[in-house]
Design an enzyme around this catalytic site. Structure first.
Site, PDB file in Angstrom:
ATOM      1  N   HIS A 243       6.826 -90.040  63.223  1.00 31.79           N
ATOM      2  CA  HIS A 243       7.478 -89.422  64.153  1.00 31.79           C
ATOM      3  C   HIS A 243       8.318 -90.122  64.897  1.00 31.79           C
ATOM      4  CE1 HIS A 243       4.475 -85.967  63.347  1.00 31.79           C
ATOM      5  NE2 HIS A 243       5.648 -85.281  63.513  1.00 31.79           N
TER       6      HIS A 243
ATOM      7  N   CYS B  45      12.186 -76.502  58.824  1.00 29.30           N
ATOM      8  CA  CYS B  45      12.509 -77.419  59.976  1.00 29.30           C
ATOM      9  C   CYS B  45      12.152 -78.861  59.671  1.00 29.30           C
ATOM     10  CB  CYS B  45      11.565 -76.892  61.155  1.00 29.30           C
ATOM     11  SG  CYS B  45      10.046 -76.818  61.130  1.00 29.30           S
TER      12      CYS B  45
ATOM     13  N   GLU C 104       3.571 -76.227  55.693  1.00 25.57           N
ATOM     14  CA  GLU C 104       3.383 -77.706  55.724  1.00 25.57           C
ATOM     15  C   GLU C 104       2.017 -78.186  54.852  1.00 25.57           C
ATOM     16  OE1 GLU C 104       3.841 -79.329  59.295  1.00 25.57           O
ATOM     17  OE2 GLU C 104       2.255 -78.184  60.395  1.00 25.57           O
TER      18      GLU C 104
ATOM     19  N   ARG D   7       6.549 -74.403  68.690  1.00 22.24           N
ATOM     20  CA  ARG D   7       5.384 -74.550  68.091  1.00 22.24           C
ATOM     21  C   ARG D   7       4.352 -75.102  69.053  1.00 22.24           C
ATOM     22  NH1 ARG D   7       5.708 -79.324  63.811  1.00 22.24           N
ATOM     23  NH2 ARG D   7       5.590 -80.637  65.616  1.00 22.24           N
TER      24      ARG D   7
ATOM     25  N   ASN E  45       7.946 -82.433  55.793  1.00 18.54           N
ATOM     26  CA  ASN E  45       7.653 -83.747  56.199  1.00 18.54           C
ATOM     27  C   ASN E  45       6.040 -84.016  55.989  1.00 18.54           C
ATOM     28  OD1 ASN E  45      10.139 -83.756  57.352  1.00 18.54           O
ATOM     29  ND2 ASN E  45       9.338 -83.616  59.495  1.00 18.54           N
ATOM     30  N   ASP E  46       5.279 -83.178  56.388  1.00 18.37           N
ATOM     31  CA  ASP E  46       3.878 -82.757  56.109  1.00 18.37           C
ATOM     32  C   ASP E  46       3.741 -82.303  54.642  1.00 18.37           C
ATOM     33  OD1 ASP E  46       2.529 -84.159  58.129  1.00 18.37           O
ATOM     34  OD2 ASP E  46       2.903 -82.577  59.242  1.00 18.37           O
TER      35      ASP E  46
ATOM     36  N   ARG F 230       8.849 -79.283  69.385  1.00 22.69           N
ATOM     37  CA  ARG F 230       7.589 -79.775  69.332  1.00 22.69           C
ATOM     38  C   ARG F 230       6.976 -80.092  70.614  1.00 22.69           C
ATOM     39  NH1 ARG F 230      10.892 -82.875  65.099  1.00 22.69           N
ATOM     40  NH2 ARG F 230       9.368 -82.863  63.092  1.00 22.69           N
TER      41      ARG F 230
ATOM     42  N   ARG G 214       2.494 -90.242  55.411  1.00 25.30           N
ATOM     43  CA  ARG G 214       3.785 -90.358  55.796  1.00 25.30           C
ATOM     44  C   ARG G 214       4.070 -91.626  56.507  1.00 25.30           C
ATOM     45  NH1 ARG G 214       4.319 -85.016  59.614  1.00 25.30           N
ATOM     46  NH2 ARG G 214       6.422 -85.975  60.704  1.00 25.30           N
TER      47      ARG G 214
HETATM   48  C1  PEP Z   1       7.090 -81.162  59.114  1.00 25.53           C
HETATM   49  O1  PEP Z   1       5.926 -81.524  59.087  1.00 25.53           O
HETATM   50  O2  PEP Z   1       7.823 -81.023  58.306  1.00 25.53           O
HETATM   51  C2  PEP Z   1       7.253 -80.655  60.509  1.00 25.53           C
HETATM   52  C3  PEP Z   1       8.405 -80.523  60.885  1.00 25.53           C
HETATM   53  O3  PEP Z   1       6.375 -81.284  61.736  1.00 25.53           O
HETATM   54  P1  PEP Z   1       6.103 -82.497  62.234  1.00 25.53           P
HETATM   55  O4  PEP Z   1       7.126 -83.524  61.543  1.00 25.53           O
HETATM   56  O5  PEP Z   1       6.155 -82.507  63.724  1.00 25.53           O
HETATM   57  O6  PEP Z   1       4.721 -83.005  61.795  1.00 25.53           O
HETATM   58 MG    MG Z   2       4.310 -81.413  60.347  1.00 26.76          MG
END
Ligand code: PEP
Ligand code: MG
Length: 570
Positions: free
Chosen positions: A191, A504, A433, A334, A456-457, A298, A467
């Site tokens: 993050h 996203c 995700e 979110r 991302n997740d 976020r 990650r």
């Molecule tokens: C994701 O997981 O792709 C996402 C957008 O949420 P975050 O990066 O805040 O976990």
């Molecule tokens: Mg996420």
């Protein structure tokens, strides 16, 4: 000149002075205070840290009143007593005033002495208090450093150097003065890297021990694209990078000319490009870059810069501001996604073996309906000020989604009973995700108004790659066929069931993926504001037939390297 190499995670060139952010080790620094002004500042710092620590515990006691056991309450109350203990206070102040020790060193010395004092007591009960004393000391120390970082007056063009940065570190800094970040640990999907991109601050992570060669105040050149750092470079190198920086700014300026051009493909299909934000002020960058709304707010990042949970009223004000400033364009809020690498200092998240697989996001919210309801009521109240939508993170299955929806219904019921206006038809969606959610996208599609794919997740969970872990970041690859298959399936199922599916996750802002994603049928992209113009440039030069052809070809490939090589060659 030899560069220190890391992973470039937020593009741009910065030239500035290094400032180490030391916060992980509670060690004495040996620095002495010079004059009366220093002494007064040191005392103020200590008092602020004590105040914050007490506020933190009091907020915890209040919020968790119903769920805390008697024993837990007693422990927390003891902590308040120890933190405000006159002896601790007097001893620290004496070391500051008389011995001219800095706040950090004075606090550590006094706490060490007190812990020892308790440890040597005859009485067993009092001996056991040594752990409480240590805890209390740790809490003040943590707040001391948090406060110091927040209050830190950085000079312009500061480059923050750290072993590691957490989202709460970055979120609590005054980023106007920060020209770049360089860390020893870290990865592109963490993050901190995402926040750097959201704020348009060049960053290099995963530099390892080589960063130890950088001293406080060194002149640094940082290339956030190439992942390179130069320490005390010569004039030639500064000039070269100065020119590179100007070119980068110029190209970005040219791209921004696309601001008012719609993001249509060459065959006229409308694509929506929106932005990811971490706070209300990030909306400006979305407008500047021609974004069409917010695909991901976020909200948890709002909660991190505070000493206690924002009340419903405070949250309402923030969401209302965001809704008003969105001027009728979609604003996807979110719900709180803490846990994993996002800690809330006042929330006492448990230490876990696998935080990303543990107590996180919607799981916390369902466990703490008080916190969840507060946020949902605040979002609902803001929904009359714009096109506000609600999105639940980390949904892994139907029961969890239904539980979240029923808390939302309860929030609506409460507001209705009190006669408070809200949009009863508010669109409700989920992040896709977690692989289990992707796999049952057809089932989940019947339950919600929209999906947003969080690559991302999704990538971390599908490939079983943390990650955050720089050691295995070579395995973290959203172009992996397994991840792409899941994305393709989700998009197909959403289309089949007549709901929208956006993206996203960071893949949405990766120019290498744009044609492929268009070919897969993605029409809603949400990304960091700075990435919007470059993605738009690709979209307006692409026809959907071509894009579908790209997707068909990629489907035949069996690994991410081949896929990326093919996409690079297009
Ligand atoms: C994701 O997981 O792709 C996402 C957008 O949420 P975050 O990066 O805040 O976990
Ligand atoms: Mg996420």
């Amino acid at each position: 000149m030899k560069a220190i190499n890391g992973i470039g995670v937020s593009p741009g060139i910065s030239i500035g002075k290094a400032r180490w952010l030391n916060k992980t080790k509670a060690v004495a620094t040996g620095g002495l205070l010079k004059n009366e002004e220093d002494i007064l500042a040191a005392i103020a710092l200590f008092e602020a840290a004590v105040r914050l620590s007490v506020e933190e515990i009091e907020a915890l006691l209040k919020e968790r009143e119903a769920s805390l056991t008697e024993e837990e309450t007693a422990i927390l109350e003891t902590q308040v007593e120890l933190i405000t203990d006159p002896q601790l206070n007097d001893d620290v102040l004496a070391l500051i005033r008389v011995d001219k020790k800095n706040t950090n060193d004075a606090l550590l010395e006094v706490v060490t002495n007190l812990v020892e004092l308790f440890e040597n007591m005859e009485d067993e009960y009092m001996r056991a208090r040594s752990a409480d004393m240590k805890d209390a000391g740790d809490r003040i120390w943590k707040n001391l450093h948090q406060y110091q970082n927040n209050a830190q007056h950085y000079e312009s063009d500061t480059i923050i150097i750290a072993q590691e940065l957490t989202p709460s570190d970055t979120i609590s800094m005054d980023l106007r003065y920060i020209a770049g970040f360089a860390t020893q640990a870290g990865s592109s999907a963490a993050h901190t890297a995402i926040i750097a991109r959201t704020k348009g601050i060049p960053a290099v992570v995963g530099c390892g021990v080589a960063l130890n060669d950088v001293n406080e105040g060194d002149l640094i050149v940082l290339d956030g694209q190439a992942g390179e750092i130069y320490c005390n470079p010569d004039d030639n190198l500064i000039e070269t990078f100065g020119e590179k920086r100007n070119r980068f700014i110029q190209i970005n300026g040219e791209l921004k000319q696309l601001k008012n051009i719609p993001a249509n493909t060459t065959d006229g299909v409308k694509i929506t490009l929106s932005g990811n934000i971490a706070g209300v002020d990030d909306l400006d960058a979305i407008n500047d870059n021609g974004g069409e709304g917010v695909g991901l707010f976020r909200t948890e990042l709002l909660f991190m810069e505070r000493a206690s949970f924002p009340t419903e009223g405070e949250q309402f004000e923030l969401y209302k501001q965001a809704a008003l400033r969105s001027k009728g364009r979609p604003l996807v809020i979110r719900t709180m996604d803490v846990g994993g690498d996002k800690d809330l200092p006042y929330f006492d998240l448990p230490v876990e073996q696998n935080p990303f697989l543990g107590y996180r996001a919607i799981r916390i919210c369902l466990d703490r309906p008080d916190v969840f309801l507060t946020q949902l009521r605040a979002i609902l109240r803001a929904s009359v000020f714009g096109d506000v939508r609600i999105m639940f993170p980390m949904i892994s299955g139907v029961p969890e989604l239904r539980a979240a929806k029923s808390v939302l219904e309860e929030a609506k019921r409460q507001l209705s009973l009190s006669g408070i206006p809200f949009n009863a038809q508010i669109k409700t969606g989920i992040m896709i995700e977690v692989p289990s959610a992707a796999i049952i996208a057809d089932i989940l599609a019947k339950e919600v108004d929209f999906f947003s794919i969080g690559t991302n997740d999704l990538c971390q969970y599908t490939l079983a790659v943390d990650r955050m872990n720089s050691k295995i970041s070579y395995l973290y690859d959203p172009f992996d066929p397994a991840v792409l298959r899941l994305i393709g399936f989700v998009l197909d199922q959403a289309a089949k069931h007549g709901i929208s599916a956006g993206m996203c996750g960071e893949l949405a802002g990766d120019p290498l993926a744009t044609k492929l994603l268009l070919g897969m049928g993605l029409k809603d992209f949400s990304m960091s504001a700075a990435a919007i113009p470059a993605i738009k440039k690709i979209i307006i030069a692409t026809g959907l037939d071509d894009a579908r052809h790209v997707y068909e070809n990629v489907k035949q490939m069996d690994n991410s390297e081949t896929i990326k090589a093919y996409l690079r060659g297009l």
